[in-house]
Motif scaffolding. Structure first.
Motif, PDB file in Angstrom:
ATOM      1  N   ALA A 283       0.837  -1.191   0.000  1.00 14.92           N
ATOM      2  CA  ALA A 283       0.000   0.000   0.000  1.00 14.92           C
ATOM      3  C   ALA A 283       0.879   1.251   0.000  1.00 14.92           C
ATOM      4  O   ALA A 283       1.978   1.258   0.552  1.00 14.92           O
ATOM      5  CB  ALA A 283      -0.919   0.001   1.223  1.00 14.92           C
ATOM      6  N   HIS A 284       0.368   2.309  -0.639  1.00 12.88           N
ATOM      7  CA  HIS A 284       1.115   3.567  -0.719  1.00 12.88           C
ATOM      8  C   HIS A 284       1.514   4.055   0.667  1.00 12.88           C
ATOM      9  O   HIS A 284       2.654   4.502   0.883  1.00 12.88           O
ATOM     10  CB  HIS A 284       0.253   4.613  -1.423  1.00 12.88           C
ATOM     11  N   GLU A 285       0.607   3.942   1.631  1.00 18.61           N
ATOM     12  CA  GLU A 285       0.897   4.402   2.992  1.00 18.61           C
ATOM     13  C   GLU A 285       2.078   3.651   3.590  1.00 18.61           C
ATOM     14  O   GLU A 285       2.911   4.236   4.291  1.00 18.61           O
ATOM     15  CB  GLU A 285      -0.340   4.232   3.884  1.00 18.61           C
ATOM     16  N   LEU A 481      -7.143  -4.680   6.226  1.00 17.11           N
ATOM     17  CA  LEU A 481      -7.547  -5.277   7.495  1.00 17.11           C
ATOM     18  C   LEU A 481      -9.059  -5.179   7.629  1.00 17.11           C
ATOM     19  O   LEU A 481      -9.672  -4.185   7.228  1.00 17.11           O
ATOM     20  CB  LEU A 481      -6.863  -4.565   8.664  1.00 17.11           C
ATOM     21  N   ARG A 482      -9.660  -6.227   8.194  1.00 17.67           N
ATOM     22  CA  ARG A 482     -11.112  -6.274   8.273  1.00 17.67           C
ATOM     23  C   ARG A 482     -11.638  -5.241   9.272  1.00 17.67           C
ATOM     24  O   ARG A 482     -11.007  -4.922  10.263  1.00 17.67           O
ATOM     25  CB  ARG A 482     -11.561  -7.675   8.704  1.00 17.67           C
ATOM     26  N   GLY A 483     -12.803  -4.724   8.966  1.00 17.28           N
ATOM     27  CA  GLY A 483     -13.428  -3.750   9.860  1.00 17.28           C
ATOM     28  C   GLY A 483     -13.581  -2.409   9.169  1.00 17.28           C
ATOM     29  O   GLY A 483     -12.958  -2.125   8.154  1.00 17.28           O
ATOM     30  N   ARG A 484     -14.430  -1.575   9.734  1.00 17.57           N
ATOM     31  CA  ARG A 484     -14.687  -0.257   9.159  1.00 17.57           C
ATOM     32  C   ARG A 484     -13.388   0.560   9.145  1.00 17.57           C
ATOM     33  O   ARG A 484     -12.710   0.702  10.153  1.00 17.57           O
ATOM     34  CB  ARG A 484     -15.755   0.468   9.981  1.00 17.57           C
ATOM     35  N   GLY A 486     -10.633  -0.229   7.674  1.00 12.23           N
ATOM     36  CA  GLY A 486      -9.481  -1.103   7.819  1.00 12.23           C
ATOM     37  C   GLY A 486      -8.266  -0.583   7.059  1.00 12.23           C
ATOM     38  O   GLY A 486      -8.369  -0.125   5.925  1.00 12.23           O
ATOM     39  N   ALA A 487      -7.089  -0.683   7.679  1.00 19.41           N
ATOM     40  CA  ALA A 487      -5.863  -0.146   7.076  1.00 19.41           C
ATOM     41  C   ALA A 487      -5.496  -0.930   5.821  1.00 19.41           C
ATOM     42  O   ALA A 487      -5.574  -2.165   5.801  1.00 19.41           O
ATOM     43  CB  ALA A 487      -4.719  -0.219   8.079  1.00 19.41           C
ATOM     44  N   PRO A 488      -5.097  -0.227   4.760  1.00 18.79           N
ATOM     45  CA  PRO A 488      -4.659  -0.938   3.548  1.00 18.79           C
ATOM     46  C   PRO A 488      -3.278  -1.557   3.754  1.00 18.79           C
ATOM     47  O   PRO A 488      -2.389  -0.928   4.335  1.00 18.79           O
ATOM     48  CB  PRO A 488      -4.616   0.174   2.493  1.00 18.79           C
ATOM     49  N   LEU A 489      -3.103  -2.785   3.287  1.00 21.61           N
ATOM     50  CA  LEU A 489      -1.817  -3.468   3.411  1.00 21.61           C
ATOM     51  C   LEU A 489      -1.083  -3.571   2.071  1.00 21.61           C
ATOM     52  O   LEU A 489       0.138  -3.670   2.046  1.00 21.61           O
ATOM     53  CB  LEU A 489      -2.012  -4.877   3.990  1.00 21.61           C
ATOM     54  N   ARG A 519     -14.718  -9.074  -0.966  1.00 20.52           N
ATOM     55  CA  ARG A 519     -15.838  -8.178  -1.265  1.00 20.52           C
ATOM     56  C   ARG A 519     -15.426  -7.261  -2.410  1.00 20.52           C
ATOM     57  O   ARG A 519     -14.494  -6.480  -2.269  1.00 20.52           O
ATOM     58  CB  ARG A 519     -16.222  -7.356  -0.042  1.00 20.52           C
ATOM     59  N   GLU A 520     -16.149  -7.392  -3.540  1.00 19.52           N
ATOM     60  CA  GLU A 520     -15.844  -6.635  -4.750  1.00 19.52           C
ATOM     61  C   GLU A 520     -14.375  -6.850  -5.116  1.00 19.52           C
ATOM     62  O   GLU A 520     -13.959  -7.956  -5.383  1.00 19.52           O
ATOM     63  CB  GLU A 520     -16.200  -5.154  -4.550  1.00 19.52           C
ATOM     64  N   MET A 521     -13.546  -5.811  -5.132  1.00 17.32           N
ATOM     65  CA  MET A 521     -12.142  -5.960  -5.490  1.00 17.32           C
ATOM     66  C   MET A 521     -11.236  -5.822  -4.267  1.00 17.32           C
ATOM     67  O   MET A 521     -10.083  -5.393  -4.373  1.00 17.32           O
ATOM     68  CB  MET A 521     -11.758  -4.911  -6.541  1.00 17.32           C
ATOM     69  N   VAL A 522     -11.735  -6.213  -3.087  1.00 12.92           N
ATOM     70  CA  VAL A 522     -10.978  -6.074  -1.841  1.00 12.92           C
ATOM     71  C   VAL A 522     -10.935  -7.417  -1.116  1.00 12.92           C
ATOM     72  O   VAL A 522     -11.952  -8.098  -0.974  1.00 12.92           O
ATOM     73  CB  VAL A 522     -11.607  -5.012  -0.913  1.00 12.92           C
ATOM     74  N   VAL A 523      -9.729  -7.809  -0.672  1.00  9.98           N
ATOM     75  CA  VAL A 523      -9.550  -8.995   0.163  1.00  9.98           C
ATOM     76  C   VAL A 523      -9.469  -8.513   1.610  1.00  9.98           C
ATOM     77  O   VAL A 523      -8.551  -7.763   1.968  1.00  9.98           O
ATOM     78  CB  VAL A 523      -8.268  -9.762  -0.207  1.00  9.98           C
ATOM     79  N   GLU A 524     -10.429  -8.906   2.439  1.00  7.94           N
ATOM     80  CA  GLU A 524     -10.441  -8.503   3.844  1.00  7.94           C
ATOM     81  C   GLU A 524      -9.714  -9.560   4.659  1.00  7.94           C
ATOM     82  O   GLU A 524      -9.978 -10.765   4.509  1.00  7.94           O
ATOM     83  CB  GLU A 524     -11.876  -8.327   4.346  1.00  7.94           C
ATOM     84  N   VAL A 525      -8.807  -9.110   5.533  1.00  9.39           N
ATOM     85  CA  VAL A 525      -7.948 -10.045   6.260  1.00  9.39           C
ATOM     86  C   VAL A 525      -7.854  -9.671   7.728  1.00  9.39           C
ATOM     87  O   VAL A 525      -8.189  -8.549   8.132  1.00  9.39           O
ATOM     88  CB  VAL A 525      -6.527 -10.072   5.655  1.00  9.39           C
ATOM     89  N   THR A 526      -7.376 -10.630   8.506  1.00  9.75           N
ATOM     90  CA  THR A 526      -7.101 -10.443   9.931  1.00  9.75           C
ATOM     91  C   THR A 526      -5.681 -10.932  10.195  1.00  9.75           C
ATOM     92  O   THR A 526      -5.289 -11.986   9.669  1.00  9.75           O
ATOM     93  CB  THR A 526      -8.079 -11.251  10.795  1.00  9.75           C
TER      94      THR A 526
END
Length: 801
Positions: A283-285, A481-484, A486-489, A519-526
Motif C-alpha cells: 500500500a502507498h501508505e 484489514l477487516r473492519g470499518r 481497515g488499514a490498507p496493506l 468483497r468486490e475488489m478487496v480482500v479482507e484479512v485479519t
C-alpha cells in the motif's frame, strides 16, 4: 556536491557544463554524483533572476510551469521534492515545487490546472494526462526547462515512447524550452541522446565515473543450494553485514522472494534490528512510511525490489546486498550506486548467489562491472499502440489537424522513421476501430469536421483519461484489514485471491494474515502471525539474464583455465561435468540425452534466457510429437532446457532446424494463449479495451473474456487489422523472444550431442527446478497404456494384453 546559493557556488564540472549548455543535453554521470540536482541548476539560476517577475532582458515572466521534472517512479518525485526544498529556501525564491502523480489528491490536481507551480515533478502517465486537457497550452506555454531523470530506465519500455510523444507536444507549445536527460547507466549514450532528441542534436556530457566500487561476493559458511532463488542459506551472513553497516538496502529480484526473505531475516533477527520492506505491491501508505523512516535514519536495513532501484538519495546507506543473480549488469550497477550516494565515495556492495549456477553468473557480472561493460539491446521503432493512445488523448485536448500532428510526432526520437501510412492506420483505428469494428458505435470515437479531427462525443474524454498509461499488469486486488476503515496493506493478483478460501493465510507486507472475505475488489484479512502462510503471487517481473551477461557466463563455463575465479565447490562441479560429458562453449551448442526415473531426458544448454528457452521448449516438444518420441513435459532456466519423453532424442539437429522452428512458431502462435495475452495488452494500451470505467473497474477475467472475443473476431473477419499486426510483432519480440533463439543457433556453428547412461552434473540441478510445463499429447496416452500394461502383468493378466 556543488550547489548554488546567494553567497556563491562550487559546482562539479558536469554541473557547470549543464549551466553552459546552449541546447538540449544528456548528462551521463555516476550514481550519487549529484546529477539529478545538477539538472535543476539552470532552472534555479533563471528563477533567481526572475525574483521581480522579469527576465534579465526585461521580458515579463510567463505564468505556468517553468521547469518540468519527469521520473519513472513516484517515490523519486517525492525524494526530489524534499531535496529541492533546501536550495529553494536558501535562495529565497518564493516559488512552489509540487508533484503530480497518481498519489496526488484530486483537489490539488484541479488547482494545478488553473494555478500550476513553477516546478512540477511528475511521471510519464501523469504528463500524458495533463496534456489531454484543454488548459495544457496555458500550463506549459511558458515552459523553459524539462528534466528527464533516469532516462535509460524510461527508454527501456513503452513509458519512454509515451514520454517522447509528450515531449514532442511540449516542444510545439514552448519552442524555447531546453531538455536535460539524466542517466547513470548507459551502454550507448549516442543512442540515448537520439532517443530524447527533437529537431536539434543533443549534447552529451559524460562525467568522471568516480572511484571503483567495493563489490564482491558475500562469504557464507554454507554453499548455495543446487536450485531455488531465495538465498535463505545466507541469512546469518546478511544479518551480520547489516549489523556492521549504518544502513543497508537488501535487493531481491521479485516481490514474492522479497516477502519470504524479509520473513526469514525477522525470524533470525535476535537483536531486533529495525528492518523494513518495500515493493510495488505494498500500500502507498506503507511505502511512504518506509521511505520516511529511511530518510530519517530510523532503519538499519530495508528489503526491496526494483521499487528502490532508481535515484533515491539516502545518504546514510553505506551497503547494498544483492540477493540472487542480478540478471542484468546495468541493474547491478544501478543498485550498487544506492550505497554511499556521494560523488567521490566508492559504493560498497555484496552479492549473494541464490543457487550453485548463479555463482557463475555473479562472478561474470562482477567482471562486467569491473570492465564497465554494460548490457542493453537496440531499441526498435516506437510502438504503434502507444501512438494510438496518444492520438486519442490529443483529441481530448481539442480538435487537431492530421498533417500537423504527423509532423509533430515524427520529431519524437522513437517515431522519427514513422511512415505516413502507419500514422494514418493509427488515426483510422482511433477514429473507427478499424474495418471489422467500424459498424459498432462504441469504437466510433473521432470524426472530421472542417478539416480537423475531434471527439464525436466530448463526454468520451473521461473514459479515455481513466485509461491513460502503457503499463498493463495482472489484475490486482486490494488487501485491507477487516473492519470499518481497515488499514490498507497492499495488493495481490486476482488469480491468487481467487485461489483463497476463508481461513487461508498468506504473506503481505512481511505479515501473515488470514483471509476472511472477498468483497468486490478487496480482500479482507485479519492478522494471524502463528499460521503457516501461502506466499502471494505478486505481479513482479520475472527477470531473464541479458544476452551480454549470458555470453560472459558461457565464456566462463567453457574455458577451464578461468575456473579459478569460481568458488571451490563450483570448480569441482564443472570439472566433473567435463569428465562425464562436455562443457558448453561459446561456439559449441551442447545437448545431452540420459535416462532418469524410467523416462528419457534431453538437456540443451542454450544460455539464451528463460523466455527464449521456454519458447524453444514448446517448439521442440511439438516437433518431438511429430516424430513420435512421446514428449511429456519440459522446464526452462536462463541457461538450459530440459525435456522428458518416452523415447530418447538421439539426433537433435532436425529438431533445431531454424526454418522448421520458425514455421512451428507461426503455427503455434496463431492459436496460442501467448498471442491472446499479448493482444489483450496491446488492445488495452491502444484504447480498444477499457479496464477502468466510470464507477466501476472490470475484473481481469472480464477484460480477458472481452479481449479473447475481439481477438477471435478480428482473426476471422479482419486478419490484417492493425491490432493483430502489432500483436504479432510484440509476441515475437517480447514474451516469446524468438530472436534470442536465432542468435543462439547463429553463434554456435558447432554442435555436440552426448548420449549418457546417467544424469550429468550440469543437468542435475535442472531436476530440482520448479516450473515444469506438462505436454498433453500422444506421449501421455502412451505412458498411460504402458502403466496399464505393467499393472496387468503384475496381476497375472498377460493373456489379456
Amino acid at each position: 556536491m556543488g550547489w548554488f546559493t546567494r553567497q556563491g557556488w562550487q559546482p562539479h564540472p558536469h554541473q557547470l557544463a549543464l549551466l553552459e549548455a546552449e541546447g538540449d543535453s544528456l548528462l551521463v554521470a555516476p550514481t550519487g554524483g549529484g546529477k539529478t540536482l545538477a539538472g535543476f541548476l539552470p532552472s534555479l539560476v533563471e528563477l533567481s533572476a526572475l525574483q521581480d517577475g522579469y527576465l534579465d532582458n526585461g521580458e515579463s515572466r510567463a505564468r505556468g510551469v517553468h521547469t518540468l521534472y519527469v521520473s519513472p517512479l513516484k517515490a523519486l518525485t517525492a525524494d526530489i521534492g524534499r531535496n529541492l526544498a533546501r536550495p529553494v529556501a536558501e535562495l529565497g525564491l518564493g516559488i512552489r515545487v509540487e508533484d503530480r502523480t497518481g498519489d496526488t489528491n484530486q483537489a490539488r490536481r484541479r488547482r494545478q490546472r488553473v494555478d500550476p507551480p513553477e516546478i512540477l515533478l511528475t511521471t510519464p502517465e501523469s504528463l500524458a494526462l495533463m496534456l489531454s486537457y484543454p488548459e495544457a497550452p496555458a500550463i506549459f506555454g511558458g515552459l523553459r526547462r524539462v528534466v528527464l531523470d533516469e532516462l535509460h530506465a524510461l527508454a527501456e519500455s513503452k513509458r519512454g515512447d509515451q514520454l517522447m510523444l509528450g515531449l514532442a507536444r511540449l516542444r510545439q507549445m514552448a519552442p524555447e524550452l531546453r531538455v536535460t536527460g539524466l542517466s547513470a547507466t548507459v551502454e550507448d549514450p549516442v543512442a540515448l541522446a537520439n532517443f530524447m532528441a527533437g529537431a536539434a542534436p543533443v549534447r552529451i556530457v559524460e562525467a568522471d565515473p568516480g572511484p571503483e566500487p567495493d563489490i564482491a561476493m558475500l562469504a557464507t559458511a554454507r554453499p548455495p543450494p543446487w536450485s531455488g532463488g531465495g538465498g535463505h542459506y545466507a541469512v546469518p551472513e546478511v544479518l551480520e553485514a547489516i549489523r556492521g553497516a549504518n544502513t543497508t538496502i537488501v535487493f531481491i529480484n521479485t516481490r514474492a522472494q522479497a516477502e519470504l526473505f524479509f520473513q526469514a531475516l525477522w525470524a533470525a533477527n535476535d537483536d531486533n534490528l529495525p528492518i523494513g520492506l518495500h515493493h510495488g505491491s505494498l500500500a502507498h501508505e506503507q511505502r511512504v512510511k518506509v521511505e520516511a523512516a529511511m530518510a530519517a535514519g530510523e532503519l538499519r536495513a530495508v528489503v526491496a525490489t526494483g521499487s528502490l532501484d532508481l535515484g533515491i538519495d539516502w545518504g546514510a546507506v553505506d551497503l547494498v546486498i544483492q540477493v540472487g543473480a542480478p540478471k542484468n549488469v546495468k541493474r547491478l550497477v544501478q543498485r550498487i550506486g544506492r550505497a554511499n550516494h556521494r560523488y567521490n565515495a566508492p559504493s560498497k556492495a555484496r552479492i549473494v548467489a541464490a543457487n550453485r549456477f548463479e555463482q557463475i553468473e555473479c562472478v561474470a557480472a562482477l567482471e562486467a562491472v569491473a570492465a564497465r561493460d554494460l548490457d542493453g539491446d537496440p531499441r526498435g521503432a516506437g510502438p504503434l499502440d502507444v501512438l494510438c493512445q496518444h492520438i486519442l488523448l490529443i483529441a481530448c485536448a481539442g480538435p487537431f489537424d492530421a498533417d500537423r500532428l504527423y509532423a509533430e510526432v515524427v520529431t519524437a526520437g522513437p517515431y522519427r522513421a514513422l511512415s505516413r501510412a502507419d500514422f494514418d492506420a493509427c488515426l483510422d483505428f482511433a477514429a473507427t476501430g478499424g474495418y471489422a469494428l467500424r459498424a459498432y458505435d462504441r469504437w466510433q470515437r473521432l470524426m472530421q469536421r472542417d478539416g480537423f479531427w475531434r471527439l464525436r462525443d466530448p463526454r468520451a474524454s473521461q473514459l479515455l483519461r481513466m485509461n491513460v498509461g502503457t503499463i498493463v499488469e495482472a489484475e490486482m486486488m486490494k488487501v485491507r484489514l477487516r473492519g470499518r476503515g481497515g488499514a490498507p496493506l497492499g495488493e495481490v493478483e486476482e488469480s491468487f485471491a481467487a485461489s483463497l478460501e476463508p481461513g487461508d493465510s498468506f504473506l503481505i507486507g512481511g505479515r501473515t494474515v488470514r483471509m476472511d472475505a472477498l468483497r468486490e475488489m478487496v480482500v479482507e484479512v485479519t492478522p494471524q502471525p502463528t499460521a503457516n502462510p501461502k506466499i502471494a503471487v505478486f505481479s513482479g517481473v520475472k527477470l531473464a539474464t541479458s544476452t551480454q551477461l549470458s555470453h560472459r557466463v558461457l565464456a566462463l563455463v567453457g574455458h577451464p583455465e578461468r575456473h579459478d575465479l569460481l568458488p571451490a565447490q563450483t570448480r569441482d562441479w564443472l570439472a566433473l561435468q567435463a569428465e562425464v560429458s562436455l562443457l558448453p562453449q561459446p561456439d559449441l551448442l551442447l545437448s545431452e540425452t540420459f535416462p532418469h526415473g524410467g523416462l528419457s531426458h534431453f538437456a540443451l544448454y542454450g544460455f539464451a534466457g528463460r523466455n527464449a528457452l521456454q519458447t524453444l521448449g514448446l517448439l521442440l516438444t511439438r516437433a518431438m510429437e511429430e516424430q513420435g518420441l512421446g514428449p511429456l513435459g519440459f522446464l526452462s532456466t536462463d541457461y538450459a532446457l530440459l525435456v522428458w519423453s518416452i523415447d530418447p532424442v538421439l539426433d537433435p539437429d532436425p529438431l533445431l532446424d531454424i526454418e522448421r522452428l520458425r514455421a512451428g512458431l507461426g503455427d503455434w502462435l496463431a492459436s496460442n494463449a501467448v498471442m491472446k495475452r499479448t493482444f489483450r495488452n496491446v488492445a488495452t494500451v491502444a484504447g480498444l479495451i477499457q479496464r477502468n470505467m466510470p464507477g466501476l473497474r472490470k475484473s481481469g477475467r472480464q477484460a480477458t473474456f472481452s479481449s479473447d472475443i475481439l481477438y477471435d473476431t478480428l482473426r476471422k473477419y479482419d486478419p490484417e487489422h492493425l491490432m493483430l499486426r502489432i500483436t504479432a510483432e510484440e509476441a515475437g519480440r517480447g514474451l516469446v523472444d524468438f530472436g534470442r533463439i536465432e542468435e543462439m543457433l547463429a553463434r554456435s556453428p558447432h554442435r555436440a550431442h552426448q548420449v549418457l547412461d546417467r544424469v550429468s552434473p550440469l543437468a542435475a540441478p535442472l531436476l530440482l527446478e520448479v516450473g515444469r510445463v506438462p505436454i498433453r499429447g500422444e506421449g501421455r496416452e502412451r505412458l498411460a497404456r504402458i502403466e496399464a500394461e505393467e499393472l496387468m502383468r503384475e496381476a497375472g493378466l498377460e493373456a489379456l494384453l
